[in-house]
Design an enzyme around this catalytic site. Structure first.
Site, PDB file in Angstrom:
ATOM      1  N   ASN A  58       0.866  -1.184   0.000  1.00  0.00           N
ATOM      2  CA  ASN A  58       0.000   0.000   0.000  1.00  0.00           C
ATOM      3  C   ASN A  58       0.902   1.234   0.000  1.00  0.00           C
ATOM      4  OD1 ASN A  58      -1.853   2.005   0.419  1.00  0.00           O
ATOM      5  ND2 ASN A  58      -2.304   1.439   2.547  1.00  0.00           N
ATOM      6  N   TRP A  59       1.030   1.845  -1.171  1.00  0.00           N
ATOM      7  CA  TRP A  59       1.933   3.007  -1.276  1.00  0.00           C
ATOM      8  C   TRP A  59       1.319   4.253  -0.631  1.00  0.00           C
ATOM      9  CZ3 TRP A  59       4.256   3.226  -6.955  1.00  0.00           C
ATOM     10  CH2 TRP A  59       5.021   2.074  -7.174  1.00  0.00           C
ATOM     11  N   LYS A  60       0.046   4.202  -0.324  1.00  0.00           N
ATOM     12  CA  LYS A  60      -0.672   5.393   0.188  1.00  0.00           C
ATOM     13  C   LYS A  60      -0.450   6.564  -0.777  1.00  0.00           C
ATOM     14  CE  LYS A  60       0.017   3.624   4.802  1.00  0.00           C
ATOM     15  NZ  LYS A  60      -0.266   3.820   6.191  1.00  0.00           N
ATOM     16  N   HIS A  96      -9.519   0.754   4.557  1.00  0.00           N
ATOM     17  CA  HIS A  96      -8.285   1.038   5.311  1.00  0.00           C
ATOM     18  C   HIS A  96      -8.626   1.991   6.458  1.00  0.00           C
ATOM     19  CE1 HIS A  96      -4.291   2.490   6.325  1.00  0.00           C
ATOM     20  NE2 HIS A  96      -3.822   1.404   5.717  1.00  0.00           N
ATOM     21  N   GLU A 151      -7.239   4.533   7.528  1.00  0.00           N
ATOM     22  CA  GLU A 151      -7.109   5.968   7.192  1.00  0.00           C
ATOM     23  C   GLU A 151      -8.352   6.470   6.470  1.00  0.00           C
ATOM     24  OE1 GLU A 151      -3.303   5.539   5.319  1.00  0.00           O
ATOM     25  OE2 GLU A 151      -2.381   5.164   7.272  1.00  0.00           O
ATOM     26  N   GLU A 170      -5.377  -4.964  10.744  1.00  0.00           N
ATOM     27  CA  GLU A 170      -4.419  -3.877  10.909  1.00  0.00           C
ATOM     28  C   GLU A 170      -4.765  -3.098  12.186  1.00  0.00           C
ATOM     29  OE1 GLU A 170      -2.451  -2.844   6.892  1.00  0.00           O
ATOM     30  OE2 GLU A 170      -4.139  -1.518   7.200  1.00  0.00           O
ATOM     31  N   GLY A 210       2.147   2.510  10.734  1.00  0.00           N
ATOM     32  CA  GLY A 210       3.071   3.625  10.541  1.00  0.00           C
ATOM     33  C   GLY A 210       3.701   4.131  11.831  1.00  0.00           C
ATOM     34  N   SER A 270       3.331  -1.894  10.506  1.00  0.00           N
ATOM     35  CA  SER A 270       4.788  -1.832  10.694  1.00  0.00           C
ATOM     36  C   SER A 270       5.473  -3.165  10.415  1.00  0.00           C
ATOM     37  CB  SER A 270       5.123  -1.313  12.096  1.00  0.00           C
ATOM     38  OG  SER A 270       4.592  -0.003  12.275  1.00  0.00           O
ATOM     39  N   GLY A 312       2.714  -1.006   4.380  1.00  0.00           N
ATOM     40  CA  GLY A 312       2.721   0.407   4.012  1.00  0.00           C
ATOM     41  C   GLY A 312       4.142   0.894   3.799  1.00  0.00           C
ATOM     42  N   GLY A 313       4.708   1.531   4.824  1.00  0.00           N
ATOM     43  CA  GLY A 313       6.013   2.190   4.719  1.00  0.00           C
ATOM     44  C   GLY A 313       7.097   1.352   4.055  1.00  0.00           C
TER      45      GLY A 313
HETATM   46  C1  PEP Z   1      -0.843   0.209   5.986  1.00  0.00           C
HETATM   47  O1  PEP Z   1      -0.919   1.374   5.686  1.00  0.00           O
HETATM   48  O2  PEP Z   1      -1.693  -0.583   5.582  1.00  0.00           O
HETATM   49  C2  PEP Z   1       0.263  -0.210   6.839  1.00  0.00           C
HETATM   50  C3  PEP Z   1       0.234  -1.391   7.374  1.00  0.00           C
HETATM   51  O3  PEP Z   1       1.280   0.708   7.030  1.00  0.00           O
HETATM   52  P1  PEP Z   1       2.712   0.444   7.747  1.00  0.00           P
HETATM   53  O4  PEP Z   1       3.241  -0.846   7.166  1.00  0.00           O
HETATM   54  O5  PEP Z   1       3.533   1.622   7.373  1.00  0.00           O
HETATM   55  O6  PEP Z   1       2.441   0.341   9.191  1.00  0.00           O
END
Ligand code: PEP
Length: 246
Positions: free
Chosen positions: A9-11, A94, A96, A164, A170, A209, A230-231
């Site tokens: 997930n590049w966001k 998600h 967010e 999640e 994040g 994370s 994500g990150g």
């Molecule tokens: C996400 O945005 O779905 C996520 C899991 O982010 P991160 O890996 O950065 O925690």
């Protein structure tokens, strides 16, 4: 045996030159792996990333889709359009989007229906906040999210679910493998109540994370079938290492 699934997930990150370097390097680093893998760039870059992935087995996905098929809905992107541009997967719900766009479980149910109608495979995200976990409400929150979004779903076979915990996204905090496994087992039980035939084959991803250093331990858990990343998915070396660990 469930095939592992790892989704990036590049966001709202990326630019044409960055995307090209990221995907090219990631594909070059990806050696032997058995996971199914998909990249979800921002929707304006879907066509670019589709071109970069053309000669690979890595799939393309989107970060969201509209709950409506088509019409006068400025700014919306339909599931059908995403399919038309080469997406195989779409992330739905998600945290967010739940937080910043007030997406309700009923809205997510409509998005899941649209995704299925367009032949897209949805990844439904669920998870509790820190306050909810501390209040001992984590399981009830996740159960309500699942029942609200999946109650009317006709076909569970193409669905994946990502657990999640909001407090781990994040933040650098990760649920321990035991905490994550316990919630994944619980989610499988809730799904069994909704659709007994699909519960065993349904893929449950952990997100929050995930990094090369904690991926293998998470993937070793019985009910963790992959990750939503994500990150770390913006770093080709880190993401290739996570996909290889799955
Ligand atoms: C996400 O945005 O779905 C996520 C899991 O982010 P991160 O890996 O950065 O925690």
């Amino acid at each position: 045996m469930r095939q592992p699934l790892v989704i990036a997930n590049w966001k709202m990150h990326g630019k044409s030159a960055f995307n090209e370097a990221l995907v090219t390097e990631f594909l070059a680093l990806l050696k032997a792996y058995r996971a199914e893998c998909a990249l979800c760039p921002p929707s304006v870059y879907i066509e670019q990333v589709a071109g970069l992935l053309r000669s690979s087995n890595v799939m393309l996905g989107a970060q969201d889709c509209s709950h409506i098929a088509e019409g006068a809905y400025t700014g919306e992107v339909s599931a059908e359009m995403l399919r038309d541009c080469g997406c195989g997967w779409v992330i739905v719900g998600h945290s967010e989007r739940r937080q910043y766009h007030q997406e309700s479980d009923a809205l997510l149910a409509a998005k899941l229906a649209m995704a299925q109608r367009a032949d897209l495979k949805p990844v439904l995200c669920v998870g509790e906040t820190q306050e909810q976990r501390e209040a001992g409400e984590a399981e009830q929150v996740v159960k309500t999210q699942l029942q609200g979004a999946l109650g009317d779903l006709s076909d569970f076979r193409r669905l994946a679910i990502a657990y999640e915990p909001v407090w781990a996204i994040g933040t650098g905090l990760t649920a321990s493998p035991e905490q994550a496994q316990a919630m994944h087992a619980f989610i499988r039980e809730v799904v069994r109540e909704l659709d007994a035939r699909s519960a065993e084959s349904l893929r449950l991803l952990y997100g929050g994370s995930v990094k090369p250093g904690n991926a293998a331990e998470l993937f070793a858990q019985a009910d963790i079938d992959g990750a939503l990343v994500g990150g770390a998915s913006l770093d080709p070396e880190a993401f290739a290492a996570i996909v290889s660990a799955a």
